[in-house]
Motif scaffolding. Structure first.
Motif, PDB file in Angstrom:
ATOM      1  N   UNK A  83       1.035  -1.579  -0.281  1.00 56.08           N
ATOM      2  CA  UNK A  83       0.242   0.162  -0.025  1.00 56.08           C
ATOM      3  C   UNK A  83       1.025   1.160   0.088  1.00 56.08           C
ATOM      4  N   UNK A  84       2.063   1.525  -0.476  1.00 60.04           N
ATOM      5  CA  UNK A  84       2.827   2.717  -0.625  1.00 60.04           C
ATOM      6  C   UNK A  84       2.486   2.314  -2.286  1.00 60.04           C
ATOM      7  N   UNK A  85       2.503   3.850  -2.845  1.00 62.17           N
ATOM      8  CA  UNK A  85       2.219   4.704  -3.561  1.00 62.17           C
ATOM      9  C   UNK A  85       3.907   5.866  -4.149  1.00 62.17           C
ATOM     10  N   UNK A  86       4.794   5.614  -5.193  1.00 63.44           N
ATOM     11  CA  UNK A  86       5.557   6.098  -5.939  1.00 63.44           C
ATOM     12  C   UNK A  86       6.028   7.119  -6.506  1.00 63.44           C
ATOM     13  N   UNK A 183       3.739  -2.405  16.691  1.00 64.27           N
ATOM     14  CA  UNK A 183       5.173  -2.039  16.911  1.00 64.27           C
ATOM     15  C   UNK A 183       5.458  -1.200  16.420  1.00 64.27           C
ATOM     16  N   UNK A 184       5.952  -1.314  14.826  1.00 60.11           N
ATOM     17  CA  UNK A 184       6.298  -0.158  13.576  1.00 60.11           C
ATOM     18  C   UNK A 184       5.178   1.513  14.324  1.00 60.11           C
ATOM     19  N   UNK A 185       4.113   1.284  14.674  1.00 62.58           N
ATOM     20  CA  UNK A 185       3.613   2.960  14.701  1.00 62.58           C
ATOM     21  C   UNK A 185       3.265   3.421  16.366  1.00 62.58           C
ATOM     22  N   UNK A 186       4.532   2.559  17.779  1.00 62.86           N
ATOM     23  CA  UNK A 186       5.057   3.272  18.288  1.00 62.86           C
ATOM     24  C   UNK A 186       6.080   3.247  17.556  1.00 62.86           C
ATOM     25  N   UNK A 187       7.241   2.875  16.895  1.00 68.06           N
ATOM     26  CA  UNK A 187       8.310   3.433  16.527  1.00 68.06           C
ATOM     27  C   UNK A 187       7.936   4.979  15.669  1.00 68.06           C
ATOM     28  N   UNK A 188       7.193   4.573  14.491  1.00 66.06           N
ATOM     29  CA  UNK A 188       6.875   5.283  14.272  1.00 66.06           C
ATOM     30  C   UNK A 188       6.494   7.184  14.877  1.00 66.06           C
ATOM     31  N   UNK A 189       6.077   6.594  16.102  1.00 67.60           N
ATOM     32  CA  UNK A 189       5.190   8.040  16.412  1.00 67.60           C
ATOM     33  C   UNK A 189       6.844   8.872  17.349  1.00 67.60           C
ATOM     34  N   UNK A 190       7.819   8.008  17.354  1.00 69.58           N
ATOM     35  CA  UNK A 190       9.022   7.788  18.358  1.00 69.58           C
ATOM     36  C   UNK A 190       9.776   9.203  16.747  1.00 69.58           C
ATOM     37  N   UNK A 191      10.137   8.606  16.092  1.00 70.86           N
ATOM     38  CA  UNK A 191      10.619   9.179  14.633  1.00 70.86           C
ATOM     39  C   UNK A 191       9.811  10.609  14.042  1.00 70.86           C
ATOM     40  N   UNK A 192       8.780  10.546  14.354  1.00 70.19           N
ATOM     41  CA  UNK A 192       8.052  11.937  13.958  1.00 70.19           C
ATOM     42  C   UNK A 192       8.257  12.991  15.271  1.00 70.19           C
ATOM     43  N   UNK A 214       4.451  -5.239   6.849  1.00 70.94           N
ATOM     44  CA  UNK A 214       3.516  -4.279   6.458  1.00 70.94           C
ATOM     45  C   UNK A 214       5.150  -3.137   6.165  1.00 70.94           C
ATOM     46  N   UNK A 215       5.221  -2.053   6.123  1.00 71.88           N
ATOM     47  CA  UNK A 215       5.842  -1.331   5.655  1.00 71.88           C
ATOM     48  C   UNK A 215       5.907   0.419   6.326  1.00 71.88           C
ATOM     49  N   UNK A 216       7.266   0.575   7.197  1.00 72.43           N
ATOM     50  CA  UNK A 216       6.530   1.824   8.020  1.00 72.43           C
ATOM     51  C   UNK A 216       6.801   2.977   7.064  1.00 72.43           C
ATOM     52  N   UNK A 217       6.969   2.820   5.355  1.00 74.51           N
ATOM     53  CA  UNK A 217       6.911   3.814   5.576  1.00 74.51           C
ATOM     54  C   UNK A 217       4.940   4.275   5.063  1.00 74.51           C
ATOM     55  N   UNK A 218       4.810   3.210   4.889  1.00 75.74           N
ATOM     56  CA  UNK A 218       3.272   2.973   4.769  1.00 75.74           C
ATOM     57  C   UNK A 218       1.309   3.516   5.867  1.00 75.74           C
ATOM     58  N   UNK A 219       2.976   4.279   7.169  1.00 76.33           N
ATOM     59  CA  UNK A 219       1.849   4.675   8.042  1.00 76.33           C
ATOM     60  C   UNK A 219       1.806   6.084   8.427  1.00 76.33           C
ATOM     61  N   UNK A 220       0.758   6.715   8.840  1.00 74.34           N
ATOM     62  CA  UNK A 220       0.932   8.269   8.476  1.00 74.34           C
ATOM     63  C   UNK A 220       1.730   8.940   8.829  1.00 74.34           C
ATOM     64  N   UNK A 221       2.391   9.865   8.162  1.00 76.87           N
ATOM     65  CA  UNK A 221       3.597  10.746   7.997  1.00 76.87           C
ATOM     66  C   UNK A 221       5.507  10.569   8.399  1.00 76.87           C
ATOM     67  N   UNK A 222       5.325   8.997   7.717  1.00 80.88           N
ATOM     68  CA  UNK A 222       6.209   7.865   7.506  1.00 80.88           C
ATOM     69  C   UNK A 222       6.508   8.440   6.111  1.00 80.88           C
ATOM     70  N   UNK A 223       6.262   8.716   5.200  1.00 74.17           N
ATOM     71  CA  UNK A 223       6.447   7.645   3.705  1.00 74.17           C
ATOM     72  C   UNK A 223       7.692   9.485   3.466  1.00 74.17           C
TER      73      UNK A 223
END
Length: 388
Positions: A83-86, A183-192, A214-223
């Motif tokens: 679910x990634x668009x480039x 688990x990736x959502x928790x990591x993404x929160x810290x990254x942002x 699941x790619x972390x890039x597909x989560x909101x704010x991570x692409x």
């Protein structure tokens, strides 16, 4: 005479994997479970496309960033699988394996002294590539009790005001660990929150056995914060074709392409045409290979339980990472003795970072027949160690 060598390069240690591979190649009747290379041949329809392109004389350079048709297929693949668009024209680069993508990605993003977070145990190239990019590597020691996943707390404790990039190596080589969406959502929160970037190495994305990757890039704010690294070596059994790719924000891909342009020019042309065929018509091949790996994975876990050898259950890649701490010897000593006495090569966990001490990496990218013989020999070896 002046020293012609770079101090930086001289300080980098050679890969700990190759040591045992080189020994076993000279040993009669030995079995190697050390190299992460599929035992499957590249599917025939993919090889046929590569042959056809040679017959048709398609042997000229492609554009630096890669063949247009291939970049379009990469975008279609990522869209349907994760679910990634480039934009194929500005956000994709085709590289000589995933390893080149890691190298030029770090060089494009790092200024001298920037910190790169590297969870370990992990792939052997991350640390040297960070050093070659003039980064300061910061190791995050993943723990067996956490199934070698990266936790939010571990990440937070490692970030400083100099942190720029987190390498996210899941599914993981050598442990086989995966990260779930939650688990990736928790990591993404810290990254942002901390305003850093991610290099997500997803070369084993198709080899996830419990849940879809699941790619972390597909989560909101991570692409816009993520470089996705992938390739064809593992999922399509195309190691020797040397083909990978990276997708990410245009401004990063543009600079990666600049480095690639001067160092490489372009990835091999016939490999790129073969990869187009792989992406268009290779889903069934991937599924069949994944099912075979899963069967082998289950077999190894069954045998470990029988011989009471501690090993957390991996759900990705094609490696197991059993613990050998009970024997009171180092991983290197265990692997060396096992090779000498039973003629089976495995890789010491320390090849993937100091925190790999007390573990071994065993690849199950080998036939079930070889795995059965090797595990029989391991059982005998373990029995002798326990009864000394």
């Amino acid at each position: 005479m002046r020293n012609p060598l770079s101090d930086k390069v001289m300080q980098i240690q050679p890969s700990g994997i190759r040591k045992f591979f080189d020994i076993v190649s000279e040993m009669k009747d030995a079995i190697s479970l050390g190299v992460g290379e599929p035992d499957f041949q590249t599917p025939w329809h993919i090889r046929e496309e590569g042959i056809y392109t040679l017959e048709k004389g398609r042997t000229f350079y492609t554009s630096n960033a890669g063949l247009k048709e291939l970049k379009i297929e990469i975008c279609k693949y990522l869209n349907r699988r994760v679910n990634l668009s480039y934009d194929y024209n500005s956000e994709v680069i085709v590289t000589v394996g995933g390893s080149e993508a890691i190298d030029i990605g770090l060089r494009a993003m790092i200024n001298p002294g920037d910190e790169v977070l590297i969870p370990q145990p992990s792939y052997v190239s991350y640390l040297p590539c960070a050093i070659l990019a003039d980064a300061k590597p910061v190791i995050i020691e993943l723990k067996a009790e956490n199934e070698f996943k990266l936790t939010k707390e571990e990440l937070l404790n490692s970030i400083t005001d100099k942190t720029k990039v987190l390498i996210l190596p899941f599914p993981n080589n050598p442990t086989g660990a995966i990260m779930t969406k939650e688990e990736l959502e928790e990591i993404a929160q810290v990254i942002i929150e901390k305003d850093i970037f991610v290099m997500s190495d997803e070369i084993y994305s198709e080899l996830s056995y419990d849940k879809a990757h699941v790619s972390i890039a597909s989560l909101p704010g991570m692409r816009e914060r993520t470089i996705v690294i992938n390739g064809f070596s593992k999922s399509y059994a195309m190691t020797g074709w040397r083909l990978g790719y990276a997708c990410g924000p245009e401004k990063i891909i543009e600079q990666m392409t600049k480095i690639h342009q001067f160092a490489i020019m372009c990835a091999p042309t016939n490999s790129q045409y073969a990869a187009v065929e792989a992406l268009r018509n290779g889903d069934k091949d991937v599924e069949e290979m994944r099912e075979s790996y899963n069967q082998r994975r289950k077999y190894l876990m069954h045998r470990f339980r029988e011989m009471k050898l501690e090993c957390f259950e991996p759900y990705g890649a094609f490696y197991v990472f059993p613990c050998i701490k009970e024997f009171g010897i180092t991983s290197d000593e265990f692997a060396t003795k096992f090779l000498e006495e039973e003629k089976v090569a495995v890789v010491p966990g320390t090849a993937f970072g100091d925190c790999g001490e007390g573990f071994l990496r065993i690849s199950y990218a080998y036939s079930l027949e070889d795995l059965k013989v090797a595990l029989d020999r391991l059982e005998k070896f373990v029995f002798r160690l326990r009864n000394k």
